[in-house]
Design a protein around this motif. Structure first.
Motif, PDB file in Angstrom:
ATOM      1  N   LEU A 154     -24.792   2.177  40.657  1.00 36.05           N
ATOM      2  CA  LEU A 154     -25.665   3.350  40.566  1.00 36.05           C
ATOM      3  C   LEU A 154     -25.372   4.150  39.302  1.00 36.05           C
ATOM      4  O   LEU A 154     -26.293   4.636  38.645  1.00 36.05           O
ATOM      5  CB  LEU A 154     -25.512   4.230  41.796  1.00 36.05           C
ATOM      6  CG  LEU A 154     -26.132   3.685  43.085  1.00 36.05           C
ATOM      7  CD1 LEU A 154     -25.787   4.585  44.267  1.00 36.05           C
ATOM      8  CD2 LEU A 154     -27.633   3.529  42.950  1.00 36.05           C
ATOM      9  N   GLU A 155     -24.089   4.279  38.934  1.00 42.52           N
ATOM     10  CA  GLU A 155     -23.726   4.971  37.693  1.00 42.52           C
ATOM     11  C   GLU A 155     -24.315   4.252  36.486  1.00 42.52           C
ATOM     12  O   GLU A 155     -24.861   4.874  35.586  1.00 42.52           O
ATOM     13  CB  GLU A 155     -22.207   5.050  37.542  1.00 42.52           C
ATOM     14  CG  GLU A 155     -21.560   6.078  38.421  1.00 42.52           C
ATOM     15  CD  GLU A 155     -20.035   6.046  38.323  1.00 42.52           C
ATOM     16  OE1 GLU A 155     -19.496   5.445  37.363  1.00 42.52           O
ATOM     17  OE2 GLU A 155     -19.391   6.624  39.209  1.00 42.52           O
ATOM     18  N   ASP A 156     -24.204   2.927  36.470  1.00 43.11           N
ATOM     19  CA  ASP A 156     -24.747   2.132  35.367  1.00 43.11           C
ATOM     20  C   ASP A 156     -26.251   2.309  35.264  1.00 43.11           C
ATOM     21  O   ASP A 156     -26.810   2.403  34.183  1.00 43.11           O
ATOM     22  CB  ASP A 156     -24.402   0.639  35.532  1.00 43.11           C
ATOM     23  CG  ASP A 156     -22.928   0.353  35.331  1.00 43.11           C
ATOM     24  OD1 ASP A 156     -22.200   1.243  34.813  1.00 43.11           O
ATOM     25  OD2 ASP A 156     -22.492  -0.750  35.700  1.00 43.11           O
ATOM     26  N   GLU A 157     -26.938   2.335  36.436  1.00 44.46           N
ATOM     27  CA  GLU A 157     -28.376   2.504  36.462  1.00 44.46           C
ATOM     28  C   GLU A 157     -28.788   3.860  35.900  1.00 44.46           C
ATOM     29  O   GLU A 157     -29.742   3.988  35.147  1.00 44.46           O
ATOM     30  CB  GLU A 157     -28.872   2.367  37.916  1.00 44.46           C
ATOM     31  CG  GLU A 157     -30.103   1.517  38.068  1.00 44.46           C
ATOM     32  CD  GLU A 157     -30.428   1.343  39.526  1.00 44.46           C
ATOM     33  OE1 GLU A 157     -30.944   2.288  40.144  1.00 44.46           O
ATOM     34  OE2 GLU A 157     -30.175   0.233  40.049  1.00 44.46           O
ATOM     35  N   GLU A 158     -28.041   4.907  36.279  1.00 44.10           N
ATOM     36  CA  GLU A 158     -28.335   6.251  35.796  1.00 44.10           C
ATOM     37  C   GLU A 158     -28.117   6.366  34.292  1.00 44.10           C
ATOM     38  O   GLU A 158     -28.870   7.035  33.601  1.00 44.10           O
ATOM     39  CB  GLU A 158     -27.463   7.280  36.539  1.00 44.10           C
ATOM     40  CG  GLU A 158     -27.887   7.477  37.975  1.00 44.10           C
ATOM     41  CD  GLU A 158     -26.936   8.369  38.755  1.00 44.10           C
ATOM     42  OE1 GLU A 158     -25.973   8.909  38.155  1.00 44.10           O
ATOM     43  OE2 GLU A 158     -27.155   8.515  39.970  1.00 44.10           O
ATOM     44  N   GLU A 159     -27.098   5.683  33.770  1.00 43.95           N
ATOM     45  CA  GLU A 159     -26.840   5.701  32.329  1.00 43.95           C
ATOM     46  C   GLU A 159     -27.946   5.003  31.561  1.00 43.95           C
ATOM     47  O   GLU A 159     -28.265   5.382  30.448  1.00 43.95           O
ATOM     48  CB  GLU A 159     -25.493   5.037  32.027  1.00 43.95           C
ATOM     49  CG  GLU A 159     -24.317   5.869  32.457  1.00 43.95           C
ATOM     50  CD  GLU A 159     -22.988   5.143  32.268  1.00 43.95           C
ATOM     51  OE1 GLU A 159     -22.967   4.063  31.653  1.00 43.95           O
ATOM     52  OE2 GLU A 159     -21.958   5.678  32.713  1.00 43.95           O
ATOM     53  N   ASP A 160     -28.529   3.969  32.151  1.00 40.71           N
ATOM     54  CA  ASP A 160     -29.614   3.221  31.498  1.00 40.71           C
ATOM     55  C   ASP A 160     -30.932   3.984  31.522  1.00 40.71           C
ATOM     56  O   ASP A 160     -31.837   3.669  30.793  1.00 40.71           O
ATOM     57  CB  ASP A 160     -29.805   1.853  32.170  1.00 40.71           C
ATOM     58  CG  ASP A 160     -28.635   0.911  31.889  1.00 40.71           C
ATOM     59  OD1 ASP A 160     -27.885   1.174  30.933  1.00 40.71           O
ATOM     60  OD2 ASP A 160     -28.476  -0.068  32.635  1.00 40.71           O
ATOM     61  N   SER A 161     -31.055   4.977  32.408  1.00 39.09           N
ATOM     62  CA  SER A 161     -32.311   5.725  32.542  1.00 39.09           C
ATOM     63  C   SER A 161     -32.491   6.721  31.435  1.00 39.09           C
ATOM     64  O   SER A 161     -31.664   7.256  30.847  1.00 39.09           O
ATOM     65  CB  SER A 161     -32.360   6.482  33.862  1.00 39.09           C
ATOM     66  OG  SER A 161     -32.243   5.585  34.934  1.00 39.09           O
TER      67      SER A 161
END
Length: 101
Positions: free
Chosen positions: A94-101
């Protein structure tokens, strides 16, 4: 110079002798132990059997162990350990996904 890396795949054999192709997702360390997460590969989205098999396995978490000086991947036999590591992977993803957003 830009380097692009494609997905990493491994093939495992389950306890019934069925081969399962897995795509590497991520790794993490917890309490001195390295864990790796994989998703089952679905080559043909139109094949209901492949989709069902992938859904049966879901996120596959294995731990890295040394046996006779060789690194092997092993299943997690302790449900508490599996639950905790699953939570850590979900937080990390989820952290990785938020960083990619």
């Amino acid at each position: 110079m830009s380097e692009e890396f494609g997905p990493n795949f491994i093939t495992l054999t389950d306890e019934d002798g069925n081969e399962i192709e897995l795509e590497y997702v991520d790794a993490l360390e917890h309490n001195g132990q390295t864990y790796m997460a994989f998703f089952p590969v679905v080559e043909d989205e139109q094949d209901p059997e492949q989709v069902e098999n992938a859904e049966d396995y879901g996120l596959v978490i294995l731990k890295s162990v040394l046996e006779n000086g060789e690194e092997l991947l092993s299943t997690l036999d302790d449900d508490e350990e599996l639950d905790r590591v699953y939570e850590l992977f979900m937080e990390q993803l989820l952290e990785d996904e938020e960083e990619d957003s």
